[in-house]
Structure formats: C-alpha cells, structure tokens
Design a protein around this motif. Structure first.
Motif, PDB file in Angstrom:
ATOM      1  N   UNK A   1       0.834  -1.209   0.000  1.00  0.00           N
ATOM      2  CA  UNK A   1       0.000   0.000   0.000  1.00  0.00           C
ATOM      3  C   UNK A   1       0.869   1.259   0.000  1.00  0.00           C
ATOM      4  N   UNK A   2       1.947   1.240   0.783  1.00  0.00           N
ATOM      5  CA  UNK A   2       2.849   2.392   0.821  1.00  0.00           C
ATOM      6  C   UNK A   2       3.514   2.609  -0.537  1.00  0.00           C
ATOM      7  N   UNK A   3       3.928   1.510  -1.164  1.00  0.00           N
ATOM      8  CA  UNK A   3       4.637   1.610  -2.440  1.00  0.00           C
ATOM      9  C   UNK A   3       3.747   2.162  -3.549  1.00  0.00           C
ATOM     10  N   UNK A   4       2.482   1.763  -3.552  1.00  0.00           N
ATOM     11  CA  UNK A   4       1.591   2.146  -4.647  1.00  0.00           C
ATOM     12  C   UNK A   4       0.889   3.469  -4.374  1.00  0.00           C
ATOM     13  N   UNK A   5       0.480   3.714  -3.112  1.00  0.00           N
ATOM     14  CA  UNK A   5      -0.332   4.897  -2.808  1.00  0.00           C
ATOM     15  C   UNK A   5       0.355   5.916  -1.908  1.00  0.00           C
ATOM     16  N   UNK A   6       1.536   5.572  -1.408  1.00  0.00           N
ATOM     17  CA  UNK A   6       2.213   6.486  -0.492  1.00  0.00           C
ATOM     18  C   UNK A   6       1.860   6.185   0.953  1.00  0.00           C
ATOM     19  N   UNK A   7       2.669   6.722   1.875  1.00  0.00           N
ATOM     20  CA  UNK A   7       2.496   6.415   3.292  1.00  0.00           C
ATOM     21  C   UNK A   7       1.462   7.298   3.989  1.00  0.00           C
ATOM     22  N   UNK A   8       1.203   8.457   3.446  1.00  0.00           N
ATOM     23  CA  UNK A   8       0.274   9.401   4.061  1.00  0.00           C
ATOM     24  C   UNK A   8      -1.168   9.008   3.758  1.00  0.00           C
ATOM     25  N   UNK A   9      -2.033   8.980   4.782  1.00  0.00           N
ATOM     26  CA  UNK A   9      -3.404   8.529   4.571  1.00  0.00           C
ATOM     27  C   UNK A   9      -4.170   9.472   3.647  1.00  0.00           C
ATOM     28  N   UNK A  10      -4.080  10.765   3.893  1.00  0.00           N
ATOM     29  CA  UNK A  10      -4.802  11.719   3.041  1.00  0.00           C
ATOM     30  C   UNK A  10      -4.314  11.641   1.598  1.00  0.00           C
ATOM     31  N   UNK A  11      -3.019  11.451   1.429  1.00  0.00           N
ATOM     32  CA  UNK A  11      -2.478  11.299   0.090  1.00  0.00           C
ATOM     33  C   UNK A  11      -2.963  10.020  -0.572  1.00  0.00           C
ATOM     34  N   UNK A  12      -3.121   8.970   0.229  1.00  0.00           N
ATOM     35  CA  UNK A  12      -3.637   7.705  -0.287  1.00  0.00           C
ATOM     36  C   UNK A  12      -5.054   7.876  -0.815  1.00  0.00           C
ATOM     37  N   UNK A  13      -5.887   8.552  -0.042  1.00  0.00           N
ATOM     38  CA  UNK A  13      -7.273   8.762  -0.454  1.00  0.00           C
ATOM     39  C   UNK A  13      -7.335   9.586  -1.736  1.00  0.00           C
ATOM     40  N   UNK A  14      -6.528  10.638  -1.794  1.00  0.00           N
ATOM     41  CA  UNK A  14      -6.525  11.481  -3.001  1.00  0.00           C
ATOM     42  C   UNK A  14      -6.073  10.689  -4.219  1.00  0.00           C
ATOM     43  N   UNK A  15      -5.020   9.913  -4.045  1.00  0.00           N
ATOM     44  CA  UNK A  15      -4.515   9.103  -5.156  1.00  0.00           C
ATOM     45  C   UNK A  15      -5.553   8.092  -5.609  1.00  0.00           C
ATOM     46  N   UNK A  16      -6.265   7.498  -4.647  1.00  0.00           N
ATOM     47  CA  UNK A  16      -7.290   6.514  -4.974  1.00  0.00           C
ATOM     48  C   UNK A  16      -8.437   7.149  -5.741  1.00  0.00           C
ATOM     49  N   UNK A  17      -8.875   8.324  -5.313  1.00  0.00           N
ATOM     50  CA  UNK A  17      -9.974   9.002  -5.989  1.00  0.00           C
ATOM     51  C   UNK A  17      -9.566   9.484  -7.377  1.00  0.00           C
ATOM     52  N   UNK A  18      -8.298   9.903  -7.499  1.00  0.00           N
ATOM     53  CA  UNK A  18      -7.822  10.379  -8.798  1.00  0.00           C
ATOM     54  C   UNK A  18      -7.620   9.239  -9.796  1.00  0.00           C
ATOM     55  N   UNK A  19      -7.212   8.085  -9.293  1.00  0.00           N
ATOM     56  CA  UNK A  19      -6.893   6.960 -10.185  1.00  0.00           C
ATOM     57  C   UNK A  19      -7.369   5.646  -9.570  1.00  0.00           C
ATOM     58  N   UNK A  20      -8.684   5.376  -9.609  1.00  0.00           N
ATOM     59  CA  UNK A  20      -9.214   4.136  -9.024  1.00  0.00           C
ATOM     60  C   UNK A  20      -8.600   2.871  -9.628  1.00  0.00           C
ATOM     61  N   UNK A  21      -8.126   2.955 -10.871  1.00  0.00           N
ATOM     62  CA  UNK A  21      -7.552   1.777 -11.526  1.00  0.00           C
ATOM     63  C   UNK A  21      -6.293   1.286 -10.814  1.00  0.00           C
ATOM     64  N   UNK A  22      -5.696   2.130  -9.959  1.00  0.00           N
ATOM     65  CA  UNK A  22      -4.494   1.717  -9.233  1.00  0.00           C
ATOM     66  C   UNK A  22      -4.767   0.586  -8.253  1.00  0.00           C
TER      67      UNK A  22
END
Length: 553
Positions: A366-387
C-alpha cells in the motif's frame, strides 16, 4: 381359503375399520416399495458405507457429531469425502429426511456442468430462498427470467462502472474508520460482522438505489429487517422446529411482520424513482447507470416510449408480476450483496490477526503504490481508481481468505436419465437429485492446494505453483458465476487500503481446540470453533466474529 374367508368376514362385520386398515396397508406398501427402489439406486455407486435401511443417514449423523451445530453443509460434505477417501464424485442417500445428492469435488468435473455444459440451478435452491426473499430471484431462477434479469443488471457490475463507485466506497469507509477508532480507544469487544455489515450495506444500498441508507450512522430499518430474514433462513434449517406446528406458525408470523415493514419501504422507493424518471424524461443509460434500480426500470420506460412514440407518458402502471420481480430482486441484491462481502471481510481480519508477516507485506505494498500518508492515499485513490489493480499481494490475501472460507456452494439440476462421465465411467442422475458443486472440498485438498491448511497468500503469486482459474470456486464459474464478484473484490481492496495501515484486529475469547475436530483442517487448533461457518443465506461467521481493535503505531 381360510385366510380369504377371515378377511371377508372382517370386511363384512367392520367395514369402516377394514377400509382404514386397507388404506394404511396400501400406503405402507407404497412407502416400502419406494424406499426399496430408492435405496437400490445407490447400492453400487461411489459414496460412504451405504445401509439398506438407513442409506447414508447414519454416516451423516456420525460426521455431524464431530462438527459444531448449525455449520454450513459444505463442511459436512468435505469431511465425509476425507473420512471415506472419496474423490471427484460421490453420492449421499438422505431419504426421507433430506434431499439426496450427487456431490462433485473435482474442479474439472465442476467445469463440465458450469462452463462447458452449464446445468440450470436446482429447484431446491428456489425452495430454500423463496420463502424468505420471494420467487424468481436472480441467484436461483432459470430460463428467460434469469436472462432478462442478468441482462438488466450486468452493466452495473462492469469494471468501468465499479470504478465510478470508488468515491462512494471511500465516503462510507471513512465512517467505518471512525467507528474503529472509537473501539480502539475504548478497548471494548465488538462484533466485526455487525459493524462491517453496516458498512457493506451502505455501499450496496448506493449501488442498488443511488442514495444513502445511513446504516452506519442511524438505525436502518432496511438492514434490521433483512438481517431478521437471515435469522429466519437460519432457523429454517432446524429439522426439529420444522416439524413443530407451533414453531412454524411463530416463524410465519414473524416473517409476515418483517415483510410487512420492509415491502412498503422498497416499493415506495421503486415507485418514487419510476415517477421521477418519467417526469424528468430520463431513460437510464446502460453505459453509465445511476443504479441497478434504474437499469431494472429501463425496460418499462422503453416499452412506454415505444407504445406512445415519445417521452410524454407521465405514468406507468407496473403489473403485479413485474412489481414482485422487482421487489424480490431488490431484496436479494441488498441481502446477498452485503452478506457475502461482510463474511469475507470478517475472515480476512481473523486470518491477518495471526499472520504478521502477510500484514506487513500488504502494508508495504500500500505504501509503495499509494504512499504512506493517509490523506495522500485517499486522493490518489480518488484520482486513479484503476491503481487498485496494482495491488497483487492484497489481491492474493483476499483470494487466500476466500479459499479457506468460501461463502457456499450451488446446486444444479439435470434432466431425468442424465449421466455424468468421470474418467470413462458414467454415473446416473436420479430424478430431482441435486448436483452439489462443493468448491469447499478442492480448496482444502492438497492435490490442488499444497499445504492446504496454511494461510499462504504467496501461492497466488508463485509462477511455478500457480493456481488455475478452475481451482478457485468461491465465485463460481461460467454464465451463472457471481454477478457481483468484481464489486466485492474492489470493495475489499478499498476497505483494506483504508484500514489495515492504521488498525490491527485481535479475536476475542478464542478457545482453540486441543486437537482438530475434522480431518480436512487444523485451523480450529488456532482459532477454535469460529472457523466452522454457520448456515444463514450463505456461509456466515460463527458468533458474529467478536474482536478488539487497536491503533497501529
């Protein structure tokens, strides 16, 4: 002659008694004759030791004594297969207590009746679900009605549409995280099944209706009534209660009250949505559906347009049959859609509580793909659900959990006189006999999954070992495979991504068994009897999966 004279004398002197005696004798003769023919059918077929008097009832009783009460039948079938070294196919003669079955345990044989030559769902599946949900639910119905329902619903479960639901899953999971944070702070024991059911129900509610049901923040009448229906289905399998007229009346009355509350709620939403679509002149799109309900109403709107020639009709009166079909399948979607995913999530948390290495690997992914920060993870997920598709180890953890704890099996039906061919030998299918596809068995078979009792996600990533698609039976295969499997996998990935980095679960009140109760698994020596899934609508967690949770620092 003397016997004939005696009978004639008795008939003349006591005609009523003689008539009753004759009827009872004829009935007893028919029962004995039917029983003889039935038992003879199984005489030379593969199966556990067969009794001319008891069939396989004694065998089932012996196995039932070793497995906790109310367990899902898949555990009994697998244990019988191991105890008597039955491979590929075997028969169970349970007449007159229960339906007799031919049980398939080999993936290739299951492929034959689900993929290459698909057989219809057995009528016993409809008989089980119909009293609880209603007739013609997509999971059990066959023929044109199934094709109609499948065609209507399928666009809502496409990958392209499921990715658009990511924001919905994130919103609902934020509430789930807040609840976990409270339990972590208080340290109290809670039911993961109950808490997770509210989360998953809110997600499936958005998918079905496209509005919030607020099960996580309020007392949802939809969820409460549906879970009562699950309990009724569970009680339905109690043989003692089924022959108790008082218990049957009490269950009927309870179900009547539950449906009396639930049906008006669902019917009101159907009517409101239909009127809105008509008044706004909206024809639901199959490419970008707002909800499953919209897709199911689409055919009625199209029919109205074709009859009127334009979108001017302001009212459609649904027939009783169409209304009941909508009602039944909305209930089925809400019930099945939240139940099976909830069950799977519970067992994932249970297994991870004793698998620190797997948990560490998943967190690192999860850290490698979305980053370690929770808020950053959520933003990345919303921006690119295919990840979410870039999480192979998380995917492997889910599949390994579903391997060890599949949600149940299906029962198929063949025409009278049909035969199954296994390694050159033909096996007959009796009239009304259920063909049980027990995917639980190969999941616990070292021929298909080496070291089958181990929780080892790596088996799904190992290029040498590999896992053929036909070996994984949790979602079924072929045209009748689970329609919502893509949605379920994405839901579980989103939840794990948003939860496991910050929270750790621990089972409460574990009572590990000193020695295994069954020959197919030893997991009960670690977790106790909670590994034996209960029978509800599906194979559900035993005892509500009681746990504690703490923050991961």
């Amino acid at each position: 002659m003397e016997v004939f004279k005696t009978i004639s004398s008795l008939a003349a002197s006591h005609p009523v008694a003689f008539a009753l005696w004759s009827l009872m004798s004829a009935f007893a003769f028919q029962v004995l004759q039917r029983g003889y023919r039935h038992r003879r059918f199984y005489r030379n077929l593969p199966g556990p030791p067969h009794s001319a008097l008891w069939g396989h009832l004694k065998v089932l009783g012996e196995v039932s004594a070793t497995i906790p009460q109310n367990s899902h039948p898949q555990a009994y079938y697998t244990e019988i297969a191991r105890k008597y070294n039955l491979k590929g196919i075997f028969y169970l003669d349970l007449w007159p207590i229960a339906d007799s079955s031919v049980v398939l345990t080999d993936p290739m044989l299951m492929e034959e009746v689900t993929v290459r030559n698909p057989l219809p769902q057995h009528t016993m599946s409809e008989a089980f679900l119909s009293p609880i949900i209603g007739p013609n639910v997509i999971a059990t119905v066959n023929g044109p009605i199934w094709k109609r329902l499948h065609n209507a619903m399928a666009p809502a479960f496409s990958w392209s549409h499921i990715r658009t639901l990511t924001a919905v899953m994130v919103d609902e999971c934020a509430l789930y995280r807040a609840a976990l944070a409270k339990y972590a702070k208080s340290g109290e024991v809670f039911s993961v099944e109950e808490l997770s059911a509210r989360l998953i129900f809110d997600v499936i509610g958005r998918v079905v209706f496209n509005f919030r049901l607020h099960a996580q923040t309020a007392d949802s009448p939809y969820l409460n009534d549906l879970r009562e229906l699950v309990d009724l289905a569970h009680n339905q399998t109690d043989l003692v209660a089924s022959y108790n007229p008082i218990a049957r009346v009490a269950k009927w009355w309870k179900k009547r009250k539950v449906l009396g509350r639930l049906h008006p709620l669902i019917l009101g939403k159907i009517k409101d949505r239909l009127n809105l679509l008509l008044n706004e002149g909206i024809t639901p799109s199959r490419k970008d559906p707002s909800s499953i309900l919209d897709l199911m109403l689409r055919e009625h709107i199209l029919q109205s347009e074709s009859s009127s020639g334009a979108k001017t009709t302001k009212q459609i009166t649904l027939s009783y049959t169409d209304t009941q079909l909508l009602l039944t399948n909305i209930k089925g979607l809400l019930l099945g859609g939240h139940g099976t995913t909830t069950d799977s999530l519970c067992y994932i948390f249970m297994l991870l509580s004793h698998a620190p290495t797997a948990l560490k690997k998943m967190r690192q992914e999860h850290d490698d793909v979305f980053g370690k920060d929770f808020d950053g993870t959520v933003k990345s997920l919303l921006d690119a659900p295919a990840k979410l598709q870039d999480l192979p180890y998380t995917d492997a953890i889910i599949k390994e959990s579903l391997r060890l704890f599949p949600v149940g099996f299906t029962v198929r039906e063949a025409d009278a006189g049909a035969k199954l061919t296994v390694q050159g030998r033909s096996y007959p299918i009796d009239k009304h006999q259920g063909i049980v596809l027990n995917g639980h068995d190969p999941h616990y078979n070292s021929d298909f999954f080496p070291n089958h009792t181990e929780f080892r996600p790596e088996r799904w990533l190992d290029s040498e070992e590999g896992v053929p698609r036909s070996y994984f039976r949790t979602f079924g295969r072929g045209p009748r495979a689970c329609l919502g499997q893509n949605l379920a996998m994405n839901e579980l990935k989103v939840i794990l991504l948003m939860v496991v980095r910050d929270f750790e679960f621990e089972c409460a009140g574990l009572e590990p068994n000193a020695k295994p109760k069954t020959s197919y698994t030893n997991l009960d020596t670690v977790f106790g009897d909670i590994i034996f899934q209960e029978l509800g609508i599906e194979a559900r967690p035993r005892g509500g999966m009681m746990m504690t949770v703490k923050r991961n620092d």
